[in-house]
Design a protein around this motif. Structure first.
Motif, short mmCIF file in Angstrom:
data_model
loop_
_atom_site.label_atom_id
_atom_site.label_comp_id
_atom_site.label_asym_id
_atom_site.label_seq_id
_atom_site.Cartn_x
_atom_site.Cartn_y
_atom_site.Cartn_z
N ILE A 72 0.83 -1.20 0.00
CA ILE A 72 0.00 0.00 0.00
C ILE A 72 0.87 1.25 0.00
CG2 ILE A 72 -2.20 -0.73 0.97
CD1 ILE A 72 -1.15 -0.80 3.65
N PHE A 73 0.38 2.28 -0.68
CA PHE A 73 1.09 3.57 -0.65
C PHE A 73 0.80 4.24 0.68
CE2 PHE A 73 0.86 3.34 -5.38
CZ PHE A 73 2.23 3.39 -5.60
N ASN A 87 -0.18 -5.98 -5.90
CA ASN A 87 -1.63 -6.06 -6.07
C ASN A 87 -2.06 -6.27 -7.52
OD1 ASN A 87 -2.29 -5.38 -3.27
ND2 ASN A 87 -1.33 -3.44 -3.78
N TYR A 88 -1.22 -5.91 -8.47
CA TYR A 88 -1.66 -6.05 -9.86
C TYR A 88 -0.75 -6.95 -10.70
CZ TYR A 88 1.86 -2.45 -10.93
OH TYR A 88 3.03 -1.75 -11.05
N MET A 116 -3.71 3.92 -14.33
CA MET A 116 -3.41 3.92 -12.91
C MET A 116 -2.15 4.74 -12.63
SD MET A 116 -1.40 2.39 -10.46
CE MET A 116 -0.75 0.85 -11.10
N LYS A 137 -8.06 5.71 -1.75
CA LYS A 137 -7.22 6.02 -2.91
C LYS A 137 -6.38 4.80 -3.31
CE LYS A 137 -4.53 8.87 -5.51
NZ LYS A 137 -4.26 10.22 -5.88
N ASN A 138 -5.85 4.09 -2.32
CA ASN A 138 -5.10 2.88 -2.63
C ASN A 138 -5.96 1.88 -3.40
OD1 ASN A 138 -2.22 2.35 -1.65
ND2 ASN A 138 -3.08 3.43 0.11
N TYR A 165 -1.24 7.65 0.88
CA TYR A 165 -2.60 7.77 0.37
C TYR A 165 -3.59 7.17 1.37
CZ TYR A 165 -0.62 8.72 -4.27
OH TYR A 165 0.05 9.26 -5.33
N LEU A 202 -6.72 3.04 -6.98
CA LEU A 202 -5.64 2.85 -7.95
C LEU A 202 -5.63 1.41 -8.49
CD1 LEU A 202 -2.70 4.88 -6.36
CD2 LEU A 202 -3.89 5.37 -8.49
N ILE A 203 -5.81 0.43 -7.61
CA ILE A 203 -5.82 -0.94 -8.14
C ILE A 203 -7.05 -1.18 -8.97
CG2 ILE A 203 -5.44 -3.36 -7.62
CD1 ILE A 203 -5.11 -2.67 -4.84
N SER A 262 6.81 0.49 -1.67
CA SER A 262 5.52 0.26 -1.02
C SER A 262 5.03 -1.16 -1.27
CB SER A 262 4.49 1.25 -1.54
OG SER A 262 4.12 0.89 -2.85
N GLY A 263 5.56 -1.80 -2.30
CA GLY A 263 5.09 -3.14 -2.64
C GLY A 263 3.75 -3.12 -3.36
N PHE A 264 3.33 -1.93 -3.79
CA PHE A 264 2.01 -1.79 -4.41
C PHE A 264 1.85 -2.70 -5.63
CE2 PHE A 264 -1.10 0.25 -7.18
CZ PHE A 264 -2.14 0.43 -6.29
#
Ligand SMILES: Nc1ncnc2c1ncn2[C@@H]1O[C@H](COP(=O)(O)OP(=O)(O)O)[C@@H](O)[C@H]1O
Ligand SMILES: [Mg+2]
Lengths: 308, 254
Positions: A88-89, B93-94, B7, A96-97, A92, A100-101, B88-90
């Motif tokens: 997660i950012f 998720n995708y 995104m 918002k997190n 944010y 975005l996904i 962040s490792g974001f």
């Protein structure tokens, strides 16, 4: 097994000289809650990352939905991942997190979808706080919500209850069961067996990268149930006496000499007496108690579990 | 691809740090022009006074001075934009989406192109305002030449951003990557390569290095120079994009 939706065959992962996952085999059926248990450093996260497509196996195969996985395979798309920390950012908000996904998944009607997810995991949808100020439990919930975007068939949760208070733990357990009811297959890891004991349907014990045991919930509970262990010469006769004279229904013949009796409110003295009256010689009789944790520690070396 | 780009674009456009970057750049660029005015030297034969320069000549003069500020901003932003997501490792998720590894790199490359474009727009604004304030003129000069120069330099700078992206993807740490980016902006590598080459042969292959091409003053009316610029830009753009995509496809993610 034809109804397995995840099949792992001879799967290994080596980091330089360190074999993190070593020749692992298992199947997961649709609707299972598969509990992966092992002490810290056992290779749980590494194994889950391979199944989720984040890292590549050194050898072995993964089949998802009856298809062999190679790099960037579309079937990984049906997995929702929360592995190690939630991605997660921190600057944010939760919304918002998620937004975005949702954009990256091309989801229509994002607002509704996100609000439903926030509600499902028990987060306030109007909370504008930056995620970096969230508690551990809130981050985990958000992580689960993030993993659920795109409506996956399989949800992989790596130590989802790590660092949560008892209240949080029980809420996440509840959530896991709810998700399972909607048809989602779950893989959950933990370094504490007790944590998973109330939810998982199958357990795999991982130690030093190897699966030491795969056991169903029923078998595990039976293993850990209090019992009287009885050693006799003639189990067949013994069983008749147990049933007819003592009215015992719940027992199991283990081998030619051993019987387990699960009705522990009966006195051992009483059993010995009845058997002696019928000329059955009792070699030994003992009450056996074992907690889930003991069971687990026995298999992963009793050095306290954590070995790194 | 489109969704991942959307995104990244959302993240890019709603990112305050990006706008701060641009504002700081404008401020420094105008300050630079002010300093040029303060220390304007009488020129030697063949050179032109800054106050007589048109925008094309002015841009070339500014870009020829190392350190190249615009390159440094691009380097730092490239590292920042990639690392903020990586740390962040974001991506976790995708990344399991089909072709997400390739697409996420392509989307980063496009975003860096947009940032480079923003930098150029902001540079032009700062130049024109600065020049009219301090040199009392803001002539653009021949517009055909001006457009060719801008396109050529834009492609070169975009390629530079991709080189830095490749570096940060492999280094996976912000500070060392920024240091590499700054060393590249200072053209240390290009100068060393040039010096070594002149020792061992009388070819001039090092002139085809990316940053050397950026800082060398080119005549965009000469077809040779145009070919030089465009081919260097396109080759670096493609080669480093391919390296970045391949790397990401094979990478073991945290
Ligand atoms: N990227 C990596 N590079 C090198 N070693 C690693 C890496 N990831 C994990 N390991 C090693 O692999 C082993 C298993 O780690 P991990 O899968 O994180 O265990 P767990 O999640 O069960 O605690 C550990 O010894 C760890 O140090
Ligand atoms: Mg782990």
């Amino acid at each position: 097994m034809s109804n397995a939706i995840i099949e792992v065959k001879q799967l290994s992962k080596q980091f330089k000289s360190n074999v993190a996952v070593n020749n692992v085999n298992f199947n997961i059926r649709k609707g299972d809650i598969f509990g992966l248990i092992g002490p810290n450093g056992a290779g749980k996260s590494t194994l889950l990352k391979m199944i989720g497509g984040l890292i590549y196996p050194s050898s072995g195969e993964i089949h998802l939905f009856d298809h062999t996985m190679r790099e960037n395979h579309p079937y990984f798309e049906r997995m929702g991942l929360l592995i190690e920390e939630a991605g997660i950012f921190p600057h944010y908000s939760a919304y918002k997190n998620l937004d975005l996904i949702a954009i990256s998944y091309g989801i229509k009607n994002r607002k509704k979808h996100i609000e439903q997810l926030l509600e499902l995991v028990g987060l306030d949808k109007s909370n504008k706080t930056k995620v970096k100020n969230y508690s551990m439990g809130m981050k985990q919930r958000l992580g689960i919500a993030m993993a659920l975007i795109g409506s996956p068939d399989v949800l992989i949760l790596d130590e989802p209850i790590n660092g949560l208070d008892p209240q949080g733990i029980s809420e996440i357990r509840q959530l896991i069961l709810e998700l399972n009811k909607t048809g989602i297959t779950l893989i959950i890891s933990s370094h504490i067996l007790e944590e998973l004991s109330k939810v998982a349907t199958t357990y795999a014990i991982l130690h030093h990268g190897k699966i030491i045991e795969i056991i169903s919930k029923e078998e595990l509970l039976l293993q850990c149930e209090d019992r009287i262990e009885l050693e006799v010469d003639d189990p067949k006769m013994t069983v008749l006496i147990l049933e007819n004279h003592l009215g015992i229904q719940r027992y199991k013949v283990i081998d030619d000499h051993t019987i387990y009796v699960y009705e522990t409110d009966i006195e051992t003295q009483q059993i010995i007496q009845s058997l002696a009256e019928n000329k059955i010689f009792v070699h030994s009789i003992a009450k056996h108690k074992q907690s889930l944790e003991q069971y687990f520690l026995e298999r992963t070396g009793s050095s306290g579990g954590a070995d790194d | 691809m489109i969704n991942l780009l959307k995104m990244d674009l959302t993240r890019f456009l709603t990112n305050k740090i990006m706008y701060v970057f641009l504002l700081v750049f404008i401020a420094f660029q105008m300050f630079g022009i002010f300093m040029l005015k303060q220390y304007e030297q009488p020129v030697e034969a063949g050179e032109i006074l800054i106050r007589r320069m048109n925008e094309s000549e002015f841009i070339q003069m500014m870009l020829a001075q190392t350190p190249s500020w615009i390159l440094m901003y691009i380097a730092v932003f490239s590292v920042y934009f990639y690392m903020s997501e990586y740390n962040s490792g974001f991506y976790k998720n995708y990344i399991s989406m089909n072709n997400a590894r390739r697409n996420s790199v392509l989307s980063k490359i496009l975003i860096l192109g947009i940032f480079t474009l923003f930098m150029f727009i902001v540079m032009l604004i700062a130049d024109l305002i600065g020049r009219s304030l301090f040199f009392q003129q803001a002539a653009i000069g021949d517009s055909g030449y001006f457009v060719k120069l801008l396109i050529g330099q834009f492609l070169l700078h975009w390629a530079f951003a991709i080189v830095v992206l490749c570096a940060v993807m492999m280094i996976k740490q912000a500070i060392p990557s920024i240091v590499i980016g700054i060393i590249l902006s200072l053209n240390v590598f290009g100068m060393v390569a040039g010096a070594l080459e002149s020792l061992v042969s009388d070819t001039n292959l090092s002139a085809y290095l990316l940053v050397n091409t950026i800082v060398d003053i080119k005549d965009f009316d000469q077809i040779n120079d145009v070919v030089h610029v465009v081919s260097v830009a396109i080759i670096f753009l493609f080669v480093f994009s391919i390296i970045a995509v391949r790397y990401k496809r094979k990478e073991d993610l945290r």
